[in-house]
Enzyme design. Structure first.
Site, mmCIF file in Angstrom:
data_model
loop_
_atom_site.group_PDB
_atom_site.id
_atom_site.type_symbol
_atom_site.label_atom_id
_atom_site.label_comp_id
_atom_site.label_asym_id
_atom_site.label_seq_id
_atom_site.Cartn_x
_atom_site.Cartn_y
_atom_site.Cartn_z
ATOM 1 N N TYR A 75 1.971 21.558 10.327
ATOM 2 C CA TYR A 75 2.465 21.391 11.700
ATOM 3 C C TYR A 75 3.690 20.497 11.670
ATOM 4 O O TYR A 75 3.715 19.487 10.975
ATOM 5 C CB TYR A 75 1.386 20.746 12.575
ATOM 6 C CG TYR A 75 1.837 20.434 13.992
ATOM 7 C CD1 TYR A 75 2.111 21.468 14.893
ATOM 8 C CD2 TYR A 75 1.998 19.116 14.429
ATOM 9 C CE1 TYR A 75 2.523 21.186 16.195
ATOM 10 C CE2 TYR A 75 2.401 18.835 15.730
ATOM 11 C CZ TYR A 75 2.664 19.870 16.610
ATOM 12 O OH TYR A 75 3.073 19.590 17.887
ATOM 13 N N ASP A 117 8.196 16.720 5.590
ATOM 14 C CA ASP A 117 7.846 16.193 6.904
ATOM 15 C C ASP A 117 6.733 15.166 6.688
ATOM 16 O O ASP A 117 5.574 15.517 6.498
ATOM 17 C CB ASP A 117 7.396 17.328 7.825
ATOM 18 C CG ASP A 117 7.013 16.822 9.210
ATOM 19 O OD1 ASP A 117 7.083 15.596 9.437
ATOM 20 O OD2 ASP A 117 6.637 17.649 10.063
ATOM 21 N N LYS A 176 5.007 8.657 14.031
ATOM 22 C CA LYS A 176 3.703 7.996 14.100
ATOM 23 C C LYS A 176 3.758 6.504 13.681
ATOM 24 O O LYS A 176 4.170 5.685 14.480
ATOM 25 C CB LYS A 176 2.672 8.804 13.305
ATOM 26 C CG LYS A 176 2.541 10.231 13.911
ATOM 27 C CD LYS A 176 1.299 10.983 13.557
ATOM 28 C CE LYS A 176 1.126 12.185 14.466
ATOM 29 N NZ LYS A 176 1.657 13.467 13.973
HETATM 30 C C1 LIG Z 1 2.524 14.543 14.617
HETATM 31 C C2 LIG Z 1 3.425 15.364 13.750
HETATM 32 C C3 LIG Z 1 4.642 15.885 14.220
HETATM 33 C C4 LIG Z 1 5.063 15.780 15.657
HETATM 34 O O1 LIG Z 1 5.248 14.463 16.058
HETATM 35 P P1 LIG Z 1 5.192 14.105 17.628
HETATM 36 O O2 LIG Z 1 5.499 12.662 17.669
HETATM 37 O O3 LIG Z 1 3.816 14.476 18.083
HETATM 38 O O4 LIG Z 1 6.227 14.954 18.284
HETATM 39 C C5 LIG Z 1 5.454 16.523 13.317
HETATM 40 N N1 LIG Z 1 5.115 16.665 12.025
HETATM 41 C C6 LIG Z 1 3.951 16.189 11.549
HETATM 42 C C7 LIG Z 1 3.646 16.334 10.098
HETATM 43 C C8 LIG Z 1 3.071 15.536 12.395
HETATM 44 O O5 LIG Z 1 1.902 15.085 11.915
#
Ligand SMILES: *Cc1c(COP(=O)(O)O)cnc(C)c1O
Length: 435
Positions: free
Chosen positions: A150, A245, A273
């Site tokens: 994701y 990511d 995060k």
């Molecule tokens: C949480 C997450 C996102 C999105 O971040 P938001 O702050 O919710 O927009 C993107 N990539 C990864 C791997 C994530 O865990």
């Protein structure tokens, strides 16, 4: 251990009814709606350390930790003080502040993978901007992503595998034009053959391959290092950028995230995060020559009214200062093992088909305990047991994310004592689920 009475949730249920008249599904982010476990979400009133309280006055040990950002737990004194001190000078200026330099210095002085960084306000924004950068830098259109990873909700990445072998993705959300989805190629995780085939056909059009190096948004799908090394090699061969990511794994599996843990050097990294200490911050970074493409230095446009917001920077500085202390991650992992091992040993002794899959201070509740799961399509889609466990845990004062595909997090505030006690309660909940 005896089964507790179901907790009272009357206030949360009433608040949820009201919220449904204001927000689609009653929430401002879908997974909060408790849809996959059926029932109303709990409305949380406050948090302190590893504990949260809902509006009905129930108390829980929190393993959601705001979906990962709160690696120091709730209401951490250092973050609280730094935020308050900053707040007294105002909330936002739309001009540079020294706090941006301080957070950048904390990160860049330790991180050998990126020379420059840009702060934004969410993980989604970081990924979306970095993807534009990858396309701008390479002059190519196509992007490779992996099923089960994701990357937030930008158009190019709300894409799932279509049918066929090497295929163009299909959008996984209404409102994403097929033309966008067609530029995203979706591959299975942990499949070097599929990777090679895809690059043989499209390699010269691929701007980047984006991956969660430790996929943690669809179960915890630990990858073979050989797969990630093959990905690194093939990106280099075709002059495509390798995009890690690390919105979850960054500052979680170690200060420098999965890149350092796995000893693999990506070309672009995104963070989110943990980086904001519980306030909205995301970031992307890369080598000098790649970052030189970003405006105002270069032609790739990206901006933000509240980017580098001083209050958010302050929270990030306070949090990452703690994370950077010697032994921080070793201690996190040590305490996590106490919890995870106690539960896994118990489940094994009872021959329950269950396992906590774990890495660093992340764990995932898997009811496919006997298999080593690397791919999204290997997860048992029957979440009935998860749903039962979820409610049983809530009734025993344990809060986890309300979806069997989400991982749990352990914070610095989860003490050995709490973890030992909570593991026992967790085992009692397993008995409820399996008997
Ligand atoms: C949480 C997450 C996102 C999105 O971040 P938001 O702050 O919710 O927009 C993107 N990539 C990864 C791997 C994530 O865990």
């Amino acid at each position: 251990m005896s089964v507790k009475q179901a907790i009272s949730r009357a206030t949360s249920e009433k608040l949820f009814e009201t919220a449904k008249t204001y927000f689609p599904g009653g929430v401002n982010s879908p997974v909060r709606a408790f849809k996959s476990v059926e029932g109303a979400p709990l409305f949380i009133k406050k948090g302190d350390g590893c504990t949260i309280w809902d509006e009905d006055g129930n108390e829980f040990v929190d393993f959601c930790c705001s979906w990962g950002p709160l690696i120091l737990g709730h209401n951490h004194q250092g973050i609280y003080n730094k935020v308050l001190e900053t707040l007294q000078n105002g909330t936002s200026f739309g001009a540079p502040t020294v706090l941006e330099n301080e957070l950048a210095e904390l990160i860049l002085s330790r991180n050998p993978y990126i020379d420059k960084i840009r702060f934004v306000s969410s993980g989604t924004e970081a990924v979306m901007s970095a993807l534009r950068l990858a396309r701008g830098y390479t002059g190519r259109k196509k992007v490779v992503k992996f099923e089960g990873c994701y990357h937030g909700h930008s158009d190019s990445l709300l894409v799932k595998a279509g049918s066929g072998l090497v295929t163009f993705g299909e959008s996984s959300s209404a409102g994403v034009p097929a033309e966008f989805a067609n530029e995203t190629l979706v591959l299975p995780l942990n499949d070097i053959e599929a990777l090679k085939n895809c690059f043989e056909v499209h390699g010269n059009d691929i701007a980047c391959a984006i991956i969660e190096p430790i996929p943690a948004n669809n179960g915890l799908l630990l990858q073979e290092k050989s797969f990630l090394l093959a990905l690194r090699e093939i990106c280099t061969k075709y002059n495509s950028l390798l995009f890690f990511d690390e919105v979850i794994s960054g500052f979680r599996v170690g200060f420098n995230g999965a890149a350092e843990l796995l000893d693999i050097t990506p070309d672009i990294i995104t963070y989110g995060k943990i980086i904001g200490g519980g306030l909205p911050v995301g970031a992307y970074g890369a080598r000098k020559e790649i970052m030189a493409q970003i405006s105002p230095d270069g032609p790739v446009y990206q901006a933000g009214t509240l980017s580098g917001n001083p209050v958010a920077m302050a929270a990030g500085i306070a949090q990452l200062t703690e994370c950077a202390k010697p032994g921080f991650y070793e201690d996190q992992e040590r305490r996590t093992r106490i919890f995870v091992d106690a539960i896994n040993d118990y489940a094994k002794s009872k021959e329950y088909d269950f396992e906590l899959v774990t890495l660093a201070s992340i764990f995932w509740i898997s009811f496919d305990g006997k298999r080593n799961i690397h791919r999204a399509d290997e997860i048992n889609p029957d979440m009935t047991k998860f749903s039962r466990l979820h409610w049983s845990l809530l009734n025993h004062g344990i809060y986890i994310g309300p979806s069997g595909y989400e991982v749990g997090f352990i914070s610095q505030a989860h003490t050995e004592e709490v973890l030992t006690k909570t593991a026992q309660l967790f085992c009692a909940c397993l008995d409820e689920v399996f008997n």
